[in-house]
Design an enzyme around this catalytic site. Structure first.
Site, PDB file in Angstrom:
ATOM      1  N   HIS A 158       2.261   1.993  -3.147  1.00 41.67           N
ATOM      2  CA  HIS A 158       1.357   2.971  -3.747  1.00 41.67           C
ATOM      3  C   HIS A 158       1.899   4.389  -3.650  1.00 41.67           C
ATOM      4  O   HIS A 158       1.142   5.350  -3.768  1.00 41.67           O
ATOM      5  CB  HIS A 158      -0.030   2.895  -3.094  1.00 41.67           C
ATOM      6  CG  HIS A 158      -0.752   1.613  -3.342  1.00 41.67           C
ATOM      7  ND1 HIS A 158      -2.020   1.366  -2.865  1.00 41.67           N
ATOM      8  CD2 HIS A 158      -0.391   0.491  -4.019  1.00 41.67           C
ATOM      9  CE1 HIS A 158      -2.404   0.148  -3.230  1.00 41.67           C
ATOM     10  NE2 HIS A 158      -1.420  -0.403  -3.924  1.00 41.67           N
TER      11      HIS A 158
ATOM     12  N   ASP B  71       0.863  -1.175   0.000  1.00 41.15           N
ATOM     13  CA  ASP B  71       0.000   0.000   0.000  1.00 41.15           C
ATOM     14  C   ASP B  71       0.905   1.232   0.000  1.00 41.15           C
ATOM     15  O   ASP B  71       2.028   1.161  -0.476  1.00 41.15           O
ATOM     16  CB  ASP B  71      -0.952  -0.032   1.203  1.00 41.15           C
ATOM     17  CG  ASP B  71      -2.275   0.664   0.916  1.00 41.15           C
ATOM     18  OD1 ASP B  71      -2.244   1.883   0.651  1.00 41.15           O
ATOM     19  OD2 ASP B  71      -3.332   0.020   0.948  1.00 41.15           O
TER      20      ASP B  71
END
EC number: 3.2.1.15
Length: 407
Positions: free
Chosen positions: A244, A221
Protein backbone atom coordinates in the site's frame (compact mmCIF):
# COMPACT_ATOMS: atom_id res chain seq x y z
CA UNK A 1 12.26 25.89 6.83
CA UNK A 2 12.54 22.24 7.69
CA UNK A 3 13.88 21.41 11.14
CA UNK A 4 17.46 20.25 11.23
CA UNK A 5 17.53 16.49 10.73
CA UNK A 6 20.22 15.01 12.95
CA UNK A 7 20.20 11.80 10.92
CA UNK A 8 23.66 11.80 9.38
CA UNK A 9 25.40 12.68 12.67
CA UNK A 10 23.44 9.98 14.50
CA UNK A 11 24.40 7.41 11.86
CA UNK A 12 28.06 8.44 12.19
CA UNK A 13 27.93 8.10 15.96
CA UNK A 14 26.29 4.70 15.56
CA UNK A 15 29.00 3.57 13.15
CA UNK A 16 31.76 4.72 15.50
CA UNK A 17 30.06 2.91 18.34
CA UNK A 18 30.11 -0.44 16.59
CA UNK A 19 33.61 0.06 15.18
CA UNK A 20 34.95 0.81 18.65
CA UNK A 21 33.06 -2.13 20.11
CA UNK A 22 34.46 -4.47 17.45
CA UNK A 23 38.02 -3.57 18.46
CA UNK A 24 37.34 -5.24 21.77
CA UNK A 25 37.17 -9.04 21.58
CA UNK A 26 33.49 -9.82 21.99
CA UNK A 27 32.27 -12.83 23.93
CA UNK A 28 30.29 -15.28 21.76
CA UNK A 29 27.20 -16.97 23.16
CA UNK A 30 26.25 -19.71 20.67
CA UNK A 31 22.72 -20.98 21.30
CA UNK A 32 23.59 -24.42 19.90
CA UNK A 33 27.13 -25.05 21.15
CA UNK A 34 26.69 -23.51 24.59
CA UNK A 35 22.96 -23.59 25.35
CA UNK A 36 21.74 -26.78 23.70
CA UNK A 37 19.46 -25.39 20.99
CA UNK A 38 18.49 -27.80 18.22
CA UNK A 39 18.12 -26.72 14.60
CA UNK A 40 15.52 -29.37 13.84
CA UNK A 41 12.48 -27.14 13.25
CA UNK A 42 10.68 -28.83 16.16
CA UNK A 43 12.49 -28.08 19.43
CA UNK A 44 11.58 -24.74 20.98
CA UNK A 45 14.42 -22.21 20.80
CA UNK A 46 12.88 -19.94 23.44
CA UNK A 47 14.83 -21.09 26.52
CA UNK A 48 18.29 -21.40 24.85
CA UNK A 49 17.79 -18.01 23.17
CA UNK A 50 16.69 -16.32 26.40
CA UNK A 51 19.47 -17.96 28.44
CA UNK A 52 22.08 -16.85 25.92
CA UNK A 53 20.67 -13.33 25.94
CA UNK A 54 20.70 -13.08 29.73
CA UNK A 55 24.35 -14.15 29.97
CA UNK A 56 25.40 -11.87 27.12
CA UNK A 57 23.44 -8.95 28.54
CA UNK A 58 25.14 -9.40 31.92
CA UNK A 59 28.62 -9.34 30.37
CA UNK A 60 30.72 -6.27 31.12
CA UNK A 61 32.44 -6.58 27.72
CA UNK A 62 30.81 -6.48 24.25
CA UNK A 63 29.01 -9.73 23.50
CA UNK A 64 27.41 -11.57 20.59
CA UNK A 65 24.56 -14.07 20.69
CA UNK A 66 24.95 -16.45 17.74
CA UNK A 67 22.12 -18.39 16.11
CA UNK A 68 23.89 -20.66 13.59
CA UNK A 69 22.51 -21.77 10.24
CA UNK A 70 19.59 -24.18 10.38
CA UNK A 71 15.85 -24.05 11.04
CA UNK A 72 14.56 -23.34 14.55
CA UNK A 73 11.08 -23.30 16.07
CA UNK A 74 10.53 -20.37 18.43
CA UNK A 75 7.32 -20.09 20.45
CA UNK A 76 8.08 -16.52 21.60
CA UNK A 77 10.83 -14.60 23.36
CA UNK A 78 11.11 -11.30 25.23
CA UNK A 79 14.69 -9.99 25.33
CA UNK A 80 15.09 -7.17 27.83
CA UNK A 81 17.80 -4.77 28.87
CA UNK A 82 19.43 -2.72 30.06
CA UNK A 83 22.65 -4.57 29.29
CA UNK A 84 26.05 -3.83 30.82
CA UNK A 85 27.89 -3.45 27.49
CA UNK A 86 27.13 -3.30 23.75
CA UNK A 87 25.35 -6.44 22.59
CA UNK A 88 24.87 -8.06 19.18
CA UNK A 89 22.75 -10.87 17.77
CA UNK A 90 24.17 -12.72 14.79
CA UNK A 91 21.20 -14.50 13.22
CA UNK A 92 22.36 -16.89 10.52
CA UNK A 93 19.50 -19.41 10.61
CA UNK A 94 15.78 -19.42 9.91
CA UNK A 95 13.58 -18.86 12.96
CA UNK A 96 9.97 -20.00 12.55
CA UNK A 97 6.90 -19.04 14.56
CA UNK A 98 4.14 -21.55 15.37
CA UNK A 99 1.85 -21.61 12.34
CA UNK A 100 -1.33 -21.80 14.44
CA UNK A 101 -2.41 -18.27 15.49
CA UNK A 102 -4.06 -19.68 18.63
CA UNK A 103 -0.56 -20.30 20.03
CA UNK A 104 -0.38 -16.55 20.75
CA UNK A 105 -2.28 -14.79 23.54
CA UNK A 106 -0.77 -11.34 22.90
CA UNK A 107 0.73 -9.50 19.90
CA UNK A 108 4.37 -10.41 20.65
CA UNK A 109 6.64 -13.01 19.06
CA UNK A 110 10.20 -11.63 19.15
CA UNK A 111 10.56 -8.50 21.27
CA UNK A 112 13.59 -6.40 22.22
CA UNK A 113 12.96 -4.00 25.09
CA UNK A 114 15.00 -1.23 26.73
CA UNK A 115 18.39 -1.93 25.14
CA UNK A 116 21.18 0.52 24.31
CA UNK A 117 24.02 -0.02 21.84
CA UNK A 118 22.39 -2.95 20.09
CA UNK A 119 23.08 -4.58 16.73
CA UNK A 120 21.36 -7.43 14.89
CA UNK A 121 22.74 -8.84 11.64
CA UNK A 122 23.72 -12.08 9.93
CA UNK A 123 21.42 -12.74 6.96
CA UNK A 124 18.91 -14.77 8.97
CA UNK A 125 15.16 -15.10 8.49
CA UNK A 126 12.26 -14.53 10.89
CA UNK A 127 9.40 -16.56 9.40
CA UNK A 128 6.01 -15.77 10.93
CA UNK A 129 4.24 -18.57 9.03
CA UNK A 130 1.18 -16.38 8.65
CA UNK A 131 -0.91 -18.17 6.03
CA UNK A 132 -3.52 -19.49 8.50
CA UNK A 133 -3.83 -16.06 10.10
CA UNK A 134 -4.46 -14.39 6.75
CA UNK A 135 -7.56 -16.50 6.16
CA UNK A 136 -9.12 -15.53 9.52
CA UNK A 137 -8.01 -11.89 9.78
CA UNK A 138 -11.11 -9.95 8.71
CA UNK A 139 -12.35 -6.53 9.73
CA UNK A 140 -15.18 -8.19 11.70
CA UNK A 141 -12.82 -10.46 13.64
CA UNK A 142 -11.20 -7.80 15.84
CA UNK A 143 -10.58 -10.04 18.85
CA UNK A 144 -8.69 -12.51 16.68
CA UNK A 145 -6.59 -9.73 15.13
CA UNK A 146 -5.76 -8.20 18.53
CA UNK A 147 -3.79 -11.33 19.49
CA UNK A 148 -1.85 -11.72 16.26
CA UNK A 149 1.88 -11.17 16.83
CA UNK A 150 4.25 -8.76 15.15
CA UNK A 151 7.30 -10.61 13.83
CA UNK A 152 9.88 -8.35 15.51
CA UNK A 153 9.30 -5.54 18.01
CA UNK A 154 11.92 -2.96 18.91
CA UNK A 155 10.67 -1.06 21.98
CA UNK A 156 12.63 1.66 23.80
CA UNK A 157 15.95 1.03 22.01
CA UNK A 158 18.70 3.66 21.82
CA UNK A 159 21.57 3.53 19.33
CA UNK A 160 20.59 0.41 17.40
CA UNK A 161 21.60 -1.01 14.03
CA UNK A 162 19.57 -3.71 12.26
CA UNK A 163 21.20 -5.09 9.08
CA UNK A 164 20.74 -7.91 6.58
CA UNK A 165 17.70 -9.53 8.17
CA UNK A 166 14.63 -10.99 6.45
CA UNK A 167 11.09 -10.91 7.83
CA UNK A 168 8.76 -13.34 6.08
CA UNK A 169 5.01 -13.98 6.23
CA UNK A 170 4.29 -12.13 9.46
CA UNK A 171 0.86 -12.73 10.97
CA UNK A 172 0.48 -8.98 11.54
CA UNK A 173 3.13 -6.23 11.11
CA UNK A 174 6.60 -7.44 10.17
CA UNK A 175 8.59 -4.91 12.24
CA UNK A 176 7.34 -2.43 14.83
CA UNK A 177 9.58 0.37 16.12
CA UNK A 178 8.25 2.09 19.25
CA UNK A 179 9.81 4.77 21.46
CA UNK A 180 13.26 4.30 19.92
CA UNK A 181 16.03 6.86 19.43
CA UNK A 182 18.77 6.67 16.81
CA UNK A 183 17.91 3.36 15.18
CA UNK A 184 18.94 2.39 11.65
CA UNK A 185 17.39 -0.45 9.66
CA UNK A 186 19.20 -1.22 6.43
CA UNK A 187 19.44 -3.91 3.78
CA UNK A 188 16.31 -5.58 5.10
CA UNK A 189 14.13 -7.92 3.07
CA UNK A 190 10.46 -8.06 3.94
CA UNK A 191 8.05 -10.35 2.14
CA UNK A 192 4.44 -11.50 2.44
CA UNK A 193 1.67 -12.15 -0.11
CA UNK A 194 -0.04 -9.07 -1.50
CA UNK A 195 -3.40 -10.30 -0.13
CA UNK A 196 -2.07 -10.68 3.45
CA UNK A 197 -4.03 -8.23 5.66
CA UNK A 198 -2.43 -5.77 8.10
CA UNK A 199 1.11 -6.92 7.30
CA UNK A 200 2.77 -3.49 7.34
CA UNK A 201 6.44 -3.88 6.51
CA UNK A 202 7.88 -1.42 9.05
CA UNK A 203 5.67 0.60 11.38
CA UNK A 204 6.94 3.13 13.87
CA UNK A 205 5.65 5.55 16.45
CA UNK A 206 6.96 7.91 19.15
CA UNK A 207 10.50 7.51 17.82
CA UNK A 208 13.23 9.95 16.80
CA UNK A 209 16.21 9.55 14.50
CA UNK A 210 14.93 6.51 12.61
CA UNK A 211 16.68 5.62 9.34
CA UNK A 212 15.33 3.01 6.91
CA UNK A 213 17.77 2.44 4.08
CA UNK A 214 18.30 0.22 1.03
CA UNK A 215 15.55 -2.29 1.79
CA UNK A 216 13.18 -4.38 -0.32
CA UNK A 217 9.60 -4.61 0.93
CA UNK A 218 6.84 -6.75 -0.60
CA UNK A 219 3.75 -7.12 1.56
CA UNK A 220 -0.03 -6.82 1.87
CA UNK A 221 -0.29 -3.44 3.58
CA UNK A 222 1.88 -0.31 3.88
CA UNK A 223 5.51 -0.97 3.03
CA UNK A 224 6.34 1.65 5.66
CA UNK A 225 3.83 3.35 7.95
CA UNK A 226 4.66 6.26 10.22
CA UNK A 227 2.61 6.74 13.37
CA UNK A 228 2.28 9.60 15.80
CA UNK A 229 5.27 11.03 17.65
CA UNK A 230 7.77 10.21 14.88
CA UNK A 231 10.40 12.93 14.35
CA UNK A 232 13.54 13.47 12.28
CA UNK A 233 13.37 10.42 10.07
CA UNK A 234 15.01 9.43 6.79
CA UNK A 235 13.68 6.79 4.39
CA UNK A 236 15.73 6.23 1.26
CA UNK A 237 16.56 3.66 -1.40
CA UNK A 238 13.47 1.58 -0.70
CA UNK A 239 11.90 -0.80 -3.20
CA UNK A 240 8.21 -1.13 -2.33
CA UNK A 241 5.60 -3.37 -3.91
CA UNK A 242 3.26 -5.05 -3.81
CA UNK A 243 1.67 -3.29 -0.88
CA UNK A 244 0.00 0.00 0.00
CA UNK A 245 2.97 2.32 -0.48
CA UNK A 246 4.79 4.55 2.01
CA UNK A 247 2.35 6.24 4.37
CA UNK A 248 2.28 8.93 7.01
CA UNK A 249 -0.50 7.67 9.28
CA UNK A 250 -3.14 6.82 9.74
CA UNK A 251 -3.53 9.64 12.27
CA UNK A 252 -6.34 11.25 14.22
CA UNK A 253 -8.08 8.09 15.40
CA UNK A 254 -6.92 8.25 19.02
CA UNK A 255 -6.73 10.95 21.69
CA UNK A 256 -3.51 12.80 22.52
CA UNK A 257 -1.55 11.76 19.44
CA UNK A 258 1.85 13.43 19.23
CA UNK A 259 2.96 15.48 16.18
CA UNK A 260 4.73 13.90 13.22
CA UNK A 261 7.47 16.14 11.83
CA UNK A 262 10.72 16.16 9.90
CA UNK A 263 10.28 13.13 7.60
CA UNK A 264 12.21 12.81 4.33
CA UNK A 265 11.47 10.00 1.86
CA UNK A 266 13.75 9.89 -1.19
CA UNK A 267 15.21 7.73 -3.96
CA UNK A 268 12.51 5.07 -3.73
CA UNK A 269 10.82 2.88 -6.33
CA UNK A 270 7.18 1.93 -5.77
CA UNK A 271 5.63 -0.73 -8.03
CA UNK A 272 2.14 -2.25 -8.38
CA UNK A 273 0.83 -0.81 -5.12
CA UNK A 274 -2.54 0.68 -4.21
CA UNK A 275 -0.88 3.91 -3.03
CA UNK A 276 2.49 5.56 -3.49
CA UNK A 277 3.41 8.59 -1.37
CA UNK A 278 0.51 8.96 1.05
CA UNK A 279 -0.64 10.93 4.09
CA UNK A 280 -3.84 9.61 5.72
CA UNK A 281 -5.95 10.97 8.57
CA UNK A 282 -9.37 10.00 9.91
CA UNK A 283 -12.41 12.28 9.54
CA UNK A 284 -13.86 13.45 12.84
CA UNK A 285 -12.19 11.67 15.73
CA UNK A 286 -9.22 13.58 17.26
CA UNK A 287 -6.70 16.31 16.50
CA UNK A 288 -3.02 16.21 15.66
CA UNK A 289 -0.34 17.81 13.52
CA UNK A 290 1.84 16.74 10.59
CA UNK A 291 4.57 19.01 9.23
CA UNK A 292 7.81 19.07 7.25
CA UNK A 293 7.08 15.95 5.21
CA UNK A 294 9.13 15.69 2.01
CA UNK A 295 8.79 13.07 -0.74
CA UNK A 296 11.57 13.43 -3.35
CA UNK A 297 13.06 11.52 -6.29
CA UNK A 298 10.52 8.71 -6.38
CA UNK A 299 9.62 6.42 -9.28
CA UNK A 300 6.06 5.10 -9.50
CA UNK A 301 5.31 2.02 -11.62
CA UNK A 302 1.62 1.23 -12.15
CA UNK A 303 0.56 2.67 -8.79
CA UNK A 304 -3.18 3.20 -8.30
CA UNK A 305 -2.84 6.46 -6.30
CA UNK A 306 0.75 7.69 -6.74
CA UNK A 307 0.43 10.94 -4.75
CA UNK A 308 -2.25 11.10 -2.08
CA UNK A 309 -3.28 13.27 0.83
CA UNK A 310 -6.40 11.64 2.24
CA UNK A 311 -8.06 13.39 5.18
CA UNK A 312 -11.20 11.34 4.63
CA UNK A 313 -9.43 8.06 5.29
CA UNK A 314 -12.16 5.57 6.07
CA UNK A 315 -11.19 1.90 5.67
CA UNK A 316 -14.14 -0.50 5.80
CA UNK A 317 -16.41 2.59 6.00
CA UNK A 318 -16.04 2.73 9.77
CA UNK A 319 -15.68 6.42 10.55
CA UNK A 320 -17.61 9.65 11.12
CA UNK A 321 -18.24 10.37 7.44
CA UNK A 322 -19.92 13.74 7.92
CA UNK A 323 -17.14 15.28 10.01
CA UNK A 324 -13.90 16.91 8.94
CA UNK A 325 -10.49 15.68 10.01
CA UNK A 326 -9.01 17.59 12.94
CA UNK A 327 -5.39 16.81 12.01
CA UNK A 328 -3.48 19.87 10.76
CA UNK A 329 -1.19 19.30 7.74
CA UNK A 330 1.47 21.86 6.77
CA UNK A 331 4.77 22.23 4.93
CA UNK A 332 4.53 19.16 2.72
CA UNK A 333 6.35 18.68 -0.59
CA UNK A 334 6.31 16.24 -3.48
CA UNK A 335 9.29 16.77 -5.80
CA UNK A 336 10.67 14.94 -8.83
CA UNK A 337 8.13 12.14 -8.80
CA UNK A 338 7.79 10.27 -12.08
CA UNK A 339 6.27 7.15 -13.55
CA UNK A 340 2.86 5.66 -14.25
CA UNK A 341 -0.52 5.49 -12.57
CA UNK A 342 -2.85 2.48 -12.78
CA UNK A 343 -5.86 4.81 -12.47
CA UNK A 344 -6.50 8.21 -14.07
CA UNK A 345 -6.38 10.04 -10.70
CA UNK A 346 -2.60 10.33 -10.30
CA UNK A 347 -2.74 13.08 -7.66
CA UNK A 348 -5.38 13.44 -4.94
CA UNK A 349 -5.26 16.16 -2.32
CA UNK A 350 -8.33 15.66 -0.12
CA UNK A 351 -7.76 18.04 2.78
CA UNK A 352 -9.90 18.96 5.77
CA UNK A 353 -12.56 21.64 5.36
CA UNK A 354 -12.16 22.81 8.93
CA UNK A 355 -8.35 22.81 8.80
CA UNK A 356 -7.16 23.12 5.17
CA UNK A 357 -3.70 21.90 4.20
CA UNK A 358 -1.06 24.65 4.29
CA UNK A 359 2.09 25.04 2.17
CA UNK A 360 1.73 21.94 0.03
CA UNK A 361 4.28 22.00 -2.80
CA UNK A 362 4.35 20.16 -6.13
CA UNK A 363 7.52 20.38 -8.23
CA UNK A 364 8.69 18.46 -11.30
CA UNK A 365 5.94 15.86 -11.42
CA UNK A 366 5.50 13.61 -14.46
CA UNK A 367 3.02 10.78 -13.95
CA UNK A 368 1.25 9.22 -16.93
CA UNK A 369 -1.87 7.07 -16.78
CA UNK A 370 -1.35 3.56 -18.11
CA UNK A 371 -4.80 3.59 -19.73
CA UNK A 372 -6.32 5.53 -22.59
CA UNK A 373 -7.42 8.50 -20.47
CA UNK A 374 -4.95 11.20 -19.43
CA UNK A 375 -3.82 11.43 -15.82
CA UNK A 376 -5.74 13.88 -13.65
CA UNK A 377 -5.23 15.75 -10.38
CA UNK A 378 -7.89 16.37 -7.73
CA UNK A 379 -7.82 19.00 -4.99
CA UNK A 380 -10.10 19.77 -2.06
CA UNK A 381 -9.39 22.47 0.56
CA UNK A 382 -5.83 23.12 -0.62
CA UNK A 383 -4.04 25.48 -3.01
CA UNK A 384 -0.72 23.81 -3.86
CA UNK A 385 2.42 25.78 -4.60
CA UNK A 386 3.74 24.62 -7.98
CA UNK A 387 6.97 24.78 -9.97
CA UNK A 388 8.72 22.98 -12.83
CA UNK A 389 7.09 20.58 -15.26
CA UNK A 390 3.79 19.26 -13.95
CA UNK A 391 1.87 16.36 -15.42
CA UNK A 392 -0.99 16.09 -14.62
CA UNK A 393 -1.97 19.74 -14.29
CA UNK A 394 -2.59 20.43 -10.59
CA UNK A 395 -6.22 20.44 -9.47
CA UNK A 396 -7.52 19.77 -12.99
CA UNK A 397 -9.98 16.99 -12.14
CA UNK A 398 -13.22 16.63 -10.16
CA UNK A 399 -13.14 16.10 -6.42
CA UNK A 400 -14.57 12.85 -5.00
CA UNK A 401 -17.56 13.43 -2.74
CA UNK A 402 -17.26 10.38 -0.48
CA UNK A 403 -14.55 9.21 1.90
CA UNK A 404 -12.09 6.75 0.44
CA UNK A 405 -12.41 3.11 1.46
CA UNK A 406 -8.86 2.07 0.66
CA UNK A 407 -6.71 0.78 3.51
Amino acid sequence: MAPHLNIVPSMFVLLLLFISASKVQSDAFDVVAKFGAKADGKTDLSKPFLDAWKEACASVTPSTVVIPKGTYLLSKVNLEGPCKAPIEINVQGTIQAPADPSAFKDPNWVRFYSVENFKMFGGGIFDGQGSIAYEKNTCENREFRSKLPVNIRFDFLTNALIQDITSKDSKLFHINVFACKNITLERLKIEAPDESPNTDGIHMGKSEGVNIIASDIKTGDDCISIGDGTKNMVIKEITCGPGHGISIGSLGKFQNEEPVEGIKISNCTITNTSNGARIKTWPGEHGGAVSEIHFEDITMNNVSSPILIDQQYCPWNKCKKNEESKVKLSNISFKNIRGTSALPEAIKFICSGSSPCQNVELADIDIKHNGAEPATSQCLNVKPITSGKLNPIPCSGPVPKTPSATA
